[in-house]
Write a protein that holds these residues in place. Structure first.
Motif, PDB file in Angstrom:
ATOM      1  N   GLU A 182      99.661  11.825 -32.244  1.00  0.00           N
ATOM      2  CA  GLU A 182     100.014  10.446 -31.909  1.00  0.00           C
ATOM      3  C   GLU A 182     100.062  10.179 -30.419  1.00  0.00           C
ATOM      4  OE1 GLU A 182     100.409   8.028 -34.220  1.00  0.00           O
ATOM      5  OE2 GLU A 182      99.800   9.570 -35.670  1.00  0.00           O
ATOM      6  N   HIS A 183     100.417  11.208 -29.653  1.00  0.00           N
ATOM      7  CA  HIS A 183     100.620  10.966 -28.226  1.00  0.00           C
ATOM      8  C   HIS A 183      99.704  11.781 -27.330  1.00  0.00           C
ATOM      9  CE1 HIS A 183     104.064   8.553 -29.363  1.00  0.00           C
ATOM     10  NE2 HIS A 183     104.527   9.562 -30.081  1.00  0.00           N
ATOM     11  N   GLY A 184      98.797  12.504 -27.938  1.00  0.00           N
ATOM     12  CA  GLY A 184      97.801  13.230 -27.160  1.00  0.00           C
ATOM     13  C   GLY A 184      98.352  14.280 -26.202  1.00  0.00           C
ATOM     14  N   ARG A 185      99.513  14.807 -26.515  1.00  0.00           N
ATOM     15  CA  ARG A 185     100.077  15.834 -25.635  1.00  0.00           C
ATOM     16  C   ARG A 185      99.510  17.196 -26.028  1.00  0.00           C
ATOM     17  NH1 ARG A 185     103.890  12.773 -22.490  1.00  0.00           N
ATOM     18  NH2 ARG A 185     103.479  10.685 -23.298  1.00  0.00           N
ATOM     19  N   ARG A 186      99.150  17.994 -25.026  1.00  0.00           N
ATOM     20  CA  ARG A 186      98.548  19.298 -25.321  1.00  0.00           C
ATOM     21  C   ARG A 186      99.125  20.440 -24.491  1.00  0.00           C
ATOM     22  NH1 ARG A 186      94.399  18.836 -28.707  1.00  0.00           N
ATOM     23  NH2 ARG A 186      93.684  20.945 -28.212  1.00  0.00           N
ATOM     24  N   ARG A 187      99.868  20.101 -23.446  1.00  0.00           N
ATOM     25  CA  ARG A 187     100.490  21.159 -22.634  1.00  0.00           C
ATOM     26  C   ARG A 187     101.976  21.191 -22.994  1.00  0.00           C
ATOM     27  NH1 ARG A 187     100.348  19.191 -17.466  1.00  0.00           N
ATOM     28  NH2 ARG A 187      99.830  17.170 -18.348  1.00  0.00           N
ATOM     29  N   LEU A 188     102.286  22.038 -23.939  1.00  0.00           N
ATOM     30  CA  LEU A 188     103.634  21.976 -24.516  1.00  0.00           C
ATOM     31  C   LEU A 188     104.526  23.165 -24.176  1.00  0.00           C
ATOM     32  CD1 LEU A 188     102.849  20.612 -28.115  1.00  0.00           C
ATOM     33  CD2 LEU A 188     103.350  19.348 -26.016  1.00  0.00           C
ATOM     34  N   ASP A 218      97.680  25.675 -23.221  1.00  0.00           N
ATOM     35  CA  ASP A 218      98.727  25.580 -22.203  1.00  0.00           C
ATOM     36  C   ASP A 218     100.116  25.467 -22.819  1.00  0.00           C
ATOM     37  OD1 ASP A 218      97.245  25.820 -20.005  1.00  0.00           O
ATOM     38  OD2 ASP A 218      97.561  23.782 -19.235  1.00  0.00           O
ATOM     39  N   VAL A 219     100.530  26.520 -23.508  1.00  0.00           N
ATOM     40  CA  VAL A 219     101.852  26.443 -24.105  1.00  0.00           C
ATOM     41  C   VAL A 219     102.726  27.570 -23.587  1.00  0.00           C
ATOM     42  CG1 VAL A 219     101.003  25.379 -26.234  1.00  0.00           C
ATOM     43  CG2 VAL A 219     101.238  27.858 -26.094  1.00  0.00           C
ATOM     44  N   ALA A 220     104.025  27.321 -23.613  1.00  0.00           N
ATOM     45  CA  ALA A 220     104.974  28.343 -23.152  1.00  0.00           C
ATOM     46  C   ALA A 220     106.254  28.241 -23.950  1.00  0.00           C
ATOM     47  CB  ALA A 220     105.259  28.160 -21.668  1.00  0.00           C
ATOM     48  N   GLN A 237     114.207  25.667 -14.414  1.00  0.00           N
ATOM     49  CA  GLN A 237     113.338  26.815 -14.179  1.00  0.00           C
ATOM     50  C   GLN A 237     111.878  26.373 -14.032  1.00  0.00           C
ATOM     51  OE1 GLN A 237     113.665  29.922 -17.165  1.00  0.00           O
ATOM     52  NE2 GLN A 237     111.549  30.571 -16.787  1.00  0.00           N
ATOM     53  N   VAL A 238     111.464  25.479 -14.902  1.00  0.00           N
ATOM     54  CA  VAL A 238     110.088  24.978 -14.830  1.00  0.00           C
ATOM     55  C   VAL A 238     109.854  24.249 -13.515  1.00  0.00           C
ATOM     56  CG1 VAL A 238     108.443  23.337 -15.825  1.00  0.00           C
ATOM     57  CG2 VAL A 238     109.812  24.809 -17.333  1.00  0.00           C
ATOM     58  N   LEU A 239     110.827  23.426 -13.136  1.00  0.00           N
ATOM     59  CA  LEU A 239     110.686  22.662 -11.896  1.00  0.00           C
ATOM     60  C   LEU A 239     110.583  23.599 -10.699  1.00  0.00           C
ATOM     61  CD1 LEU A 239     113.314  19.832 -12.556  1.00  0.00           C
ATOM     62  CD2 LEU A 239     110.836  19.527 -12.330  1.00  0.00           C
ATOM     63  N   ARG A 240     111.376  24.644 -10.730  1.00  0.00           N
ATOM     64  CA  ARG A 240     111.425  25.604  -9.628  1.00  0.00           C
ATOM     65  C   ARG A 240     110.108  26.362  -9.494  1.00  0.00           C
ATOM     66  NH1 ARG A 240     116.287  27.439 -11.244  1.00  0.00           N
ATOM     67  NH2 ARG A 240     115.266  29.125 -12.347  1.00  0.00           N
ATOM     68  N   GLY A 244     103.147  23.565  -5.808  1.00  0.00           N
ATOM     69  CA  GLY A 244     103.355  22.459  -4.877  1.00  0.00           C
ATOM     70  C   GLY A 244     103.194  21.033  -5.366  1.00  0.00           C
ATOM     71  N   ASP A 245     101.998  20.615  -5.582  1.00  0.00           N
ATOM     72  CA  ASP A 245     101.743  19.196  -5.818  1.00  0.00           C
ATOM     73  C   ASP A 245     101.918  18.769  -7.271  1.00  0.00           C
ATOM     74  OD1 ASP A 245      99.698  20.799  -6.633  1.00  0.00           O
ATOM     75  OD2 ASP A 245      98.129  19.327  -6.226  1.00  0.00           O
ATOM     76  N   GLU A 246     102.161  19.746  -8.110  1.00  0.00           N
ATOM     77  CA  GLU A 246     102.245  19.455  -9.527  1.00  0.00           C
ATOM     78  C   GLU A 246     103.404  18.506  -9.828  1.00  0.00           C
ATOM     79  OE1 GLU A 246     101.482  22.554 -13.246  1.00  0.00           O
ATOM     80  OE2 GLU A 246     102.593  23.156 -11.464  1.00  0.00           O
ATOM     81  N   ARG A 247     103.170  17.537 -10.681  1.00  0.00           N
ATOM     82  CA  ARG A 247     104.261  16.637 -11.085  1.00  0.00           C
ATOM     83  C   ARG A 247     105.180  17.407 -12.043  1.00  0.00           C
ATOM     84  NH1 ARG A 247     105.970  12.845  -9.556  1.00  0.00           N
ATOM     85  NH2 ARG A 247     107.909  12.274 -10.559  1.00  0.00           N
ATOM     86  N   PHE A 248     104.635  17.770 -13.174  1.00  0.00           N
ATOM     87  CA  PHE A 248     105.374  18.601 -14.133  1.00  0.00           C
ATOM     88  C   PHE A 248     104.326  19.305 -14.956  1.00  0.00           C
ATOM     89  CE2 PHE A 248     108.097  19.638 -17.761  1.00  0.00           C
ATOM     90  CZ  PHE A 248     109.257  20.043 -17.102  1.00  0.00           C
ATOM     91  N   PRO A 249     104.427  20.602 -15.088  1.00  0.00           N
ATOM     92  CA  PRO A 249     103.342  21.380 -15.692  1.00  0.00           C
ATOM     93  C   PRO A 249     103.141  21.166 -17.192  1.00  0.00           C
ATOM     94  CG  PRO A 249     105.165  22.801 -15.070  1.00  0.00           C
ATOM     95  CD  PRO A 249     105.489  21.458 -14.556  1.00  0.00           C
ATOM     96  N   PHE A 250     104.055  20.489 -17.838  1.00  0.00           N
ATOM     97  CA  PHE A 250     103.900  20.230 -19.275  1.00  0.00           C
ATOM     98  C   PHE A 250     103.919  18.729 -19.527  1.00  0.00           C
ATOM     99  CE2 PHE A 250     106.012  24.337 -18.782  1.00  0.00           C
ATOM    100  CZ  PHE A 250     105.144  25.167 -19.491  1.00  0.00           C
TER     101      PHE A 250
END
Lengths: 357, 357
Positions: A182-188, A218-220, A237-240, A244-250
């Motif tokens: 439904e939301h096309g999310r793939r990096r979970l 891309d899952v963790a 932890q993910v934010l840390r 650098g430029d990444e908004r949020f990896p998931f």
DNA sequence: CTGAAAGCGCTTACAG
DNA sequence: CTGAAAGCGCTTACAG
């Protein structure tokens, strides 16, 4: 403190033996209608209520069931989950004129755990055990002892035990399915519960299985402990660790319960990461919190009250030696869609409470 | 189901009478050290646990306390409040080796209410009663009967009863004081609880008294029932009745509990009324919800667990006939400042979760 | 000092 | 048909 009224007092007032009074009150046919009425009247007048100890001793039955809260889940005692289970238990217990005993597992002193004592002392006729860790040998011992026990949850290593639960694997798959389809999310990301509990394992496995089915790469998984703080810690932890430029990896987070989702949501908000814009979030449980956050948390509604009620019914089957049905009863769950995954646009689009005019 | 091990079994194994075995286990001095050890060993080997029914019948004491949930508050059973009280009770009960019984008040059939039966049947040695309505005559009867009872809350009409509570009047005054002094709000609405409960009356009176002290003239009270929906309904009513161009006729709302504040907050958000910008909101209780909404709800932290613990301690004083202290124990409360009143700017200013980038 | 009865309150199985 | 004993499991007070 008033002396309590016994059957003897009632009998004396009417001028019969206590045995006769007992039969009169239970409506035994051999007591004449007249005597029966007189005894009932006397009992009422005196405020007679049968002594539970006397009756229990005689009948070898306490007319009580216990809810056991194992040590391993002591930190979640005080959680709405238990209240829901307790409510369900009360409903069923009331229908059987039985008391509900809550046994937190304090006393590990005498080599035995408290709930084993409750059972062996016959304070309760049976017990409901919930949230037990996989390696909690006390539970195994209890089940093996043959005392009436019903487990809430899934216990694959105790396949013969009577239990009531949901399909955590399938439910988590449904959530992932929804995020992908439904939301096309793939990096979970999955923030799991403790892996010494079967729910922790099952929800993680459901996550991984669905990810694989959809070919997600891309899952963790980060292991949490179901507490709000641990959801917050996982996101921190993910934010840390992001580059650098990444908004949020998931672009999606599947929390193993709502409490952790609440904690994660707060951290995401403070970090300026939009939910569901940047990251879709889902939880599990729906005991209350998921409904009141902004956005509301999309989650699985766990029928805790019904689990408590049915587990207790099954327990009475055991106590009364009624031939039980299946060893395991599986209840259905429901996905509850709210704003955190991107659904419910009406609510998600509504002005936030800090919106200024 | 395994036959339970009795004292007689233990005695037989050692070759003494059950009376001797009983004394051995209780460490009675007249039993020789050798016999004592042998009996203890046998008890352990056989997994002996004393029968609670036998012991209760003999000692005229159940070693159990009951938490009573009156009919009048049936709709809030399943609420975290009870879980907190229960947690506190368990702590105290464990310390006294006593069981905790939860008595929802189902059976009103036999002219008596369930919790009266629990007491008269001596299933429990005493009871904690909470959330009773002012005109609940069953509670009065129970207290008058002389059975050990401790009330949680304030019951001015039962001045002699032992009770544990907080000062609802003063606490609500503090909240109003804060809104007026720190945030300059002067047009205040109070959404009360049901007025057949003393907390409903006290919180309303605290509101009115503080309003008067500050010379507020634009104040109103709407009676709610503590449920989320009733908080929503109250705000909807205000929105419906406002005159044309008015944004919102109040600049502050004092809800009698957090649940109603949550319901009110949602309606305000949908109506585009900013919190705390247009209207400051405060609640009461802090059992969980207030912490997880956006903004967080400024509220009074009610020490429910401590209330449960202390009430239970007081109850054991009664049961053990220890000369009690004061009839009423008053616990302190704490104002918890969050975003909904305009405090905690860090959090209030943080980007909302629906903020887009 | 120690053996064993008595009795808590109840209900059913037994004796008359 | 009905009266009253027996016994559930325990512990203390009594008898020896």
């Amino acid at each position: 403190m008033p002396k309590s009224v016994t059957l003897k007092d009632v009998a004396a007032k009417v001028g019969v033996t206590s045995a006769a009074a007992s039969m009169a009150l239970s409506g035994h046919e051999r007591i004449s209608e007249k005597t029966r009425a007189a005894v009932k009247q006397a009992a009422e007048d005196l405020g007679y209520v049968p002594s539970s100890a006397g009756r229990a001793l005689r009948s070898q039955r306490a007319d009580a069931v216990a809810l056991v809260v194992p040590n391993s889940s002591a930190h979640v005692f005080g959680h709405l989950y238990f209240m829901h289970v307790l409510t369900g238990m009360s409903t069923a217990a009331n229908a059987h004129d039985a008391q509900v005993i809550v046994s937190t597992n304090a006393d590990t002193s005498n080599g035995g755990v408290a709930y084993e004592r409750v059972m062996r002392s016959r304070t309760a006729d049976g017990a409901i055990v919930t949230s037990a860790a996989i390696d909690d040998h006390h539970v195994e011992g209890l089940v093996a002892s043959g005392l009436p026990v019903v487990l809430i949850g899934n216990y694959p290593h105790l396949a013969d035990a009577v239990s009531v639960g949901i399909d955590d694997v399938a439910a988590t798959e449904q959530l992932v399915e929804h995020l992908v389809t439904e939301h096309g999310r793939r990096r979970l990301l999955h923030v799991s519960g403790t892996l010494d509990h079967q729910t922790g394992i099952d929800r993680r496995d459901g996550f991984l299985r669905a990810a694989e089915m959809h070919g997600l790469t891309d899952v963790a998984v980060i292991e949490g402990d179901l507490a709000e703080e641990s959801g917050a810690a996982a996101v921190e932890q993910v934010l840390r660790e992001r580059t650098g430029d990444e908004r949020f990896p998931f672009d999606g987070i599947v929390f193993a319960n709502d409490d952790m989702a609440v904690g994660g949501l707060a951290v995401l908000r403070r970090a300026g990461v939009s939910v569901p814009g940047d990251v879709a979030v889902v939880g599990f449980d729906d005991f209350g919190f998921a409904r009141v956050t902004t956005p509301g948390i999309t989650t699985i509604r766990v029928p805790a009250e019904e689990m408590g009620r049915i587990a207790t019914e099954r327990l009475f089957d055991l106590v009364d030696q009624r031939p039980g049905g299946r060893a395991h009863t599986e209840l259905g769950v429901e996905v509850v869609l709210r704003g955190s995954c991107g659904c419910d646009p009406e609510r998600a689009a509504a002005p936030g409470p800090t919106h200024s005019h």
